[in-house]
Design an enzyme around this catalytic site. Structure first.
Site, mmCIF file in Angstrom:
data_model
loop_
_atom_site.group_PDB
_atom_site.id
_atom_site.type_symbol
_atom_site.label_atom_id
_atom_site.label_comp_id
_atom_site.label_asym_id
_atom_site.label_seq_id
_atom_site.Cartn_x
_atom_site.Cartn_y
_atom_site.Cartn_z
ATOM 1 N N SER A 29 0.916 -1.305 0.416
ATOM 2 C CA SER A 29 -0.120 -0.001 0.038
ATOM 3 C C SER A 29 1.070 1.593 -0.078
ATOM 4 O O SER A 29 0.391 2.279 0.024
ATOM 5 C CB SER A 29 -1.127 -0.031 1.658
ATOM 6 O OG SER A 29 -0.648 -0.528 2.448
ATOM 7 N N THR A 161 -39.092 26.358 -11.553
ATOM 8 C CA THR A 161 -39.657 25.116 -10.340
ATOM 9 C C THR A 161 -39.788 24.213 -11.868
ATOM 10 O O THR A 161 -40.416 25.116 -13.228
ATOM 11 C CB THR A 161 -40.698 25.351 -9.756
ATOM 12 O OG1 THR A 161 -42.236 25.269 -10.572
ATOM 13 C CG2 THR A 161 -40.965 26.167 -8.577
ATOM 14 N N HIS A 162 -39.816 23.086 -11.533
ATOM 15 C CA HIS A 162 -39.563 22.145 -13.337
ATOM 16 C C HIS A 162 -38.609 22.908 -14.672
ATOM 17 O O HIS A 162 -39.115 22.820 -15.609
ATOM 18 C CB HIS A 162 -40.957 22.217 -13.378
ATOM 19 C CG HIS A 162 -41.269 21.665 -12.383
ATOM 20 N ND1 HIS A 162 -41.803 20.466 -12.423
ATOM 21 C CD2 HIS A 162 -42.313 21.990 -11.373
ATOM 22 C CE1 HIS A 162 -42.776 20.801 -10.861
ATOM 23 N NE2 HIS A 162 -43.694 21.833 -10.551
ATOM 24 N N SER A 283 -12.479 26.469 -27.854
ATOM 25 C CA SER A 283 -13.255 25.499 -28.354
ATOM 26 C C SER A 283 -11.532 25.732 -29.824
ATOM 27 O O SER A 283 -10.723 26.354 -30.268
ATOM 28 C CB SER A 283 -14.099 25.026 -29.037
ATOM 29 O OG SER A 283 -13.622 24.033 -30.420
ATOM 30 N N LYS A 289 -16.467 30.101 -29.350
ATOM 31 C CA LYS A 289 -16.944 29.331 -27.976
ATOM 32 C C LYS A 289 -16.358 29.626 -26.631
ATOM 33 O O LYS A 289 -15.212 30.059 -26.580
ATOM 34 C CB LYS A 289 -16.770 27.987 -28.247
ATOM 35 C CG LYS A 289 -17.710 27.338 -29.013
ATOM 36 C CD LYS A 289 -18.746 26.783 -28.343
ATOM 37 C CE LYS A 289 -19.145 25.430 -28.527
ATOM 38 N NZ LYS A 289 -20.122 25.184 -27.739
ATOM 39 N N ASN A 291 -15.992 27.735 -22.825
ATOM 40 C CA ASN A 291 -17.132 26.661 -22.476
ATOM 41 C C ASN A 291 -16.530 26.468 -20.918
ATOM 42 O O ASN A 291 -15.674 27.456 -20.439
ATOM 43 C CB ASN A 291 -16.507 25.429 -23.277
ATOM 44 C CG ASN A 291 -16.554 25.080 -23.955
ATOM 45 O OD1 ASN A 291 -17.998 25.535 -25.174
ATOM 46 N ND2 ASN A 291 -16.063 25.223 -25.288
ATOM 47 N N GLU A 296 -18.748 22.171 -15.636
ATOM 48 C CA GLU A 296 -18.908 20.820 -16.312
ATOM 49 C C GLU A 296 -17.655 19.794 -15.387
ATOM 50 O O GLU A 296 -17.958 18.923 -15.140
ATOM 51 C CB GLU A 296 -18.224 20.741 -17.616
ATOM 52 C CG GLU A 296 -20.081 21.604 -18.324
ATOM 53 C CD GLU A 296 -19.276 21.821 -19.455
ATOM 54 O OE1 GLU A 296 -19.520 20.897 -20.550
ATOM 55 O OE2 GLU A 296 -18.376 22.512 -20.329
ATOM 56 N N TYR A 323 -10.031 -6.728 12.896
ATOM 57 C CA TYR A 323 -9.367 -6.230 11.183
ATOM 58 C C TYR A 323 -8.920 -6.939 10.016
ATOM 59 O O TYR A 323 -8.618 -8.015 10.405
ATOM 60 C CB TYR A 323 -7.640 -5.312 11.161
ATOM 61 C CG TYR A 323 -6.769 -4.851 10.570
ATOM 62 C CD1 TYR A 323 -7.068 -3.742 10.460
ATOM 63 C CD2 TYR A 323 -6.109 -6.238 9.912
ATOM 64 C CE1 TYR A 323 -6.380 -2.780 8.860
ATOM 65 C CE2 TYR A 323 -5.146 -5.816 8.737
ATOM 66 C CZ TYR A 323 -5.215 -4.275 7.967
ATOM 67 O OH TYR A 323 -4.694 -3.932 7.135
ATOM 68 N N GLN A 328 -7.234 -2.457 4.149
ATOM 69 C CA GLN A 328 -6.185 -1.489 3.251
ATOM 70 C C GLN A 328 -6.664 -0.536 2.025
ATOM 71 O O GLN A 328 -5.953 0.083 1.713
ATOM 72 C CB GLN A 328 -5.062 -2.359 2.878
ATOM 73 C CG GLN A 328 -4.028 -1.230 2.505
ATOM 74 C CD GLN A 328 -3.133 -2.500 2.093
ATOM 75 O OE1 GLN A 328 -2.540 -2.767 3.036
ATOM 76 N NE2 GLN A 328 -2.516 -3.507 1.343
ATOM 77 N N LYS A 331 -8.559 3.713 1.944
ATOM 78 C CA LYS A 331 -7.322 4.888 1.404
ATOM 79 C C LYS A 331 -8.013 6.111 0.405
ATOM 80 O O LYS A 331 -7.958 6.675 0.702
ATOM 81 C CB LYS A 331 -6.149 4.669 2.273
ATOM 82 C CG LYS A 331 -5.227 4.342 3.799
ATOM 83 C CD LYS A 331 -4.294 3.941 4.133
ATOM 84 C CE LYS A 331 -4.228 3.094 4.774
ATOM 85 N NZ LYS A 331 -5.102 2.065 4.789
HETATM 86 N N1 ARG Z 1 -0.819 -1.187 5.373
HETATM 87 C C1 ARG Z 1 -1.669 -1.792 6.221
HETATM 88 C C2 ARG Z 1 -3.186 -1.011 6.211
HETATM 89 O O1 ARG Z 1 -3.649 -0.326 5.488
HETATM 90 C C3 ARG Z 1 -1.652 -1.738 8.037
HETATM 91 C C4 ARG Z 1 -2.579 -2.288 8.924
HETATM 92 C C5 ARG Z 1 -1.685 -3.989 8.146
HETATM 93 N N2 ARG Z 1 -2.276 -5.092 9.899
HETATM 94 C C6 ARG Z 1 -2.090 -6.392 9.457
HETATM 95 N N3 ARG Z 1 -3.108 -6.732 10.232
HETATM 96 N N4 ARG Z 1 -1.693 -7.116 7.970
HETATM 97 O O2 ARG Z 1 -4.433 -1.616 6.480
#
Ligand code: ARG
Length: 464
Positions: A29, A161-162, A283, A289, A291, A296, A323, A328, A331
């Site tokens: 990661s 409205t509408h 454009s 144009k 734009n 958008e 966990y 992971q 993120k």
């Molecule tokens: N890179 C992992 C994550 O973002 C960190 C936690 C890893 N924990 C584990 N038990 N392998 O979730």
């Protein structure tokens, strides 16, 4: 390598062989969680200080760790992070670098801690910062809307409205509607922040730890209100990220609605506003144009942000405690949504601040579509004591008459009016202009310039 046989040096003790390259690839990661380095180091500093304070590690080791972490922070700040996918994530990169710098003492930092409570802590700190940044951006957006509202408290445009002309409204009032939305968005982010602000650190892998740690101390050092109460919940909770995405998705939805209006308003057919050069594009084939690309793109990025919310909900759905590696995947949607929303807010703020309003076009358009028909009906109720339903009927007949004559309501003759209702007097013409119409809508929260001024002043105080 202490793991031997090329296995991972941080957890490779029980392994004989190295992971396959594909395994390494799917497992790593670091490409995205490197964005957590500031938070990761801050959490490690708090943890280290607490380990020293409680006597779990010696102050000599603590000092070495502290010094090493400070060095790593300035290294990564300077763009010097040696990425090695074997080291999976940011937590392992920091620990591995710490080992290079201070040697064996580095191995004591992970006492009474797991990557599970570590990553939950880092990520919470990151989302907390993101919330604070978005709150500032939303306040700027509100100020830009307010400045235009101030300028255009009296400017009249058609209210729809509408997307059919309904009643005239003031532009100030229209813009203040978005100030209100942004205010609720800020409330939602603030609310998410309050619930977020409990520290997972010290939950360790999932069950807590046998070391005499002080979770109050680490929570306080990191600006959390208190430690999270349950260790299993602490490491498996991603509500804070989901709430952040939910608030972001709704905020983006608001922006997309304004974006759509700006697209429509800046078309030649409406001609209500023109975007500044800074926020328009041309454009490559059609020289005439101009734009509204930024508007958008805001409209489109809203789909992306709402998609991020759905992604994380689906990642978390059905996960058993505590966990799981699935987590992971939390993120990237959050980083992407935060970046996208930040950009959308900055672009929208710039567009609103810089746009020029064509007040004549708005006014002319406001007077079309029999927009003061409700004012006529209200006049019949107020002056002839007619029940509203009957007034609606009489007004409908007059609208039809005007339509047949090819004119607007104020252009009808008094005789025309009286053919539908003999009691109508010349006074009726006083309420049929759009200016009189908006000025008369003085009910609380109404569009009358006087009410708009009041609302502007309230918001100015709140944003001061
Ligand atoms: N890179 C992992 C994550 O973002 C960190 C936690 C890893 N924990 C584990 N038990 N392998 O979730």
């Amino acid at each position: 390598m202490s793991g031997g046989n090329g296995s991972n040096k941080l957890w490779g003790g029980r392994f004989g062989g190295a992971p396959s390259e594909i395994m390494e690839h799917i497992n790593a990661s670091i490409d995205f969680d490197r964005r957590l380095y500031t938070q990761d180091i801050a959490a490690s500093q708090a943890h280290c200080a607490m380990l020293v304070e409680t006597g779990i590690i010696s102050s000599a080791d603590g000092a070495a760790i502290e010094k090493g972490l400070a060095q790593i922070l300035s290294e990564i700040d300077a763009g010097e992070l040696n990425v090695d996918p074997k080291l999976e994530d940011i937590h392992m990169h920091v620990e591995s670098r710490l080992t290079e710098i201070i040697g064996e003492a580095a191995g004591r930092l992970h006492t009474a801690r797991s990557r599970n409570d570590q990553v939950a802590t880092d990520f919470k700190l990151w989302v907390r910062d993101a919330i604070d940044g978005i709150d500032r951006a939303l306040a700027d957006f509100q100020r830009a809307l307010l400045a235009q509202a101030d300028q255009h408290a009296e400017t009249v445009l058609p209210g729809f409205t509408h997307l059919q002309v309904a009643q005239p409204v003031t532009l100030g009032h229209h813009l203040l509607a978005f100030v209100e939305m942004a205010g609720r968005d800020r409330g939602r982010f603030a609310d998410a922040r309050t619930r977020l602000n409990e520290s997972p650190l010290g939950a360790a892998a999932l069950a807590g730890t046998s070391f005499p740690i002080d979770r109050q101390a680490t929570a306080k050092a990191l600006g959390f209100e208190r430690p999270a109460a349950n260790s299993l919940d602490a490491v498996s909770d991603r509500d804070f990220a989901i709430e952040f995405l939910a608030a972001a998705a709704l905020c983006a939805t608001h922006l997309s609605r304004l974006a759509e209006e700006l697209v429509v308003w800046s078309s030649a057919q409406f001609g209500f506003v023109s975007m500044s050069d800074g926020f328009s594009t041309g454009s490559s084939i059609m020289p005439q144009k101009r734009n509204p690309d930024a508007a958008e793109l805001i409209r489109a990025k809203t789909g992306r942000i709402a998609g991020a919310l759905n992604t994380l909900l689906m990642v978390m759905k059905g996960l058993p405690l505590a966990y799981s590696k699935d987590m992971q995947e939390d993120k990237e949607p959050v980083f992407d949504a935060a970046d996208s929303l930040g950009l959308c807010l900055a672009a929208m703020t710039g567009m609103v601040r810089d746009m020029t309003v064509n007040t004549e076009a708005m006014l002319a358009s406001a007077a079309t579509g029999f927009s003061t028909a409700t004012d006529l009906a209200d006049w019949l109720v107020q002056n002839l004591d007619m029940p509203f339903r009957q007034a609606h009927h009489v007004t409908g007949a007059l609208v039809k008459l005007a339509e047949d004559k090819g004119c607007d309501l104020p252009d009808l003759l008094l005789e025309d009016m009286q053919s539908a209702e003999p009691g109508i007097t010349a006074q009726v013409f006083d309420v049929l202009t759009v200016e009189r119409s908006v000025a008369s809508r003085t009910s609380e929260g109404g569009t009358a310039p006087a009410r708009v001024r009041e609302a502007i002043n309230k918001w100015k105080e709140r944003l001061a």
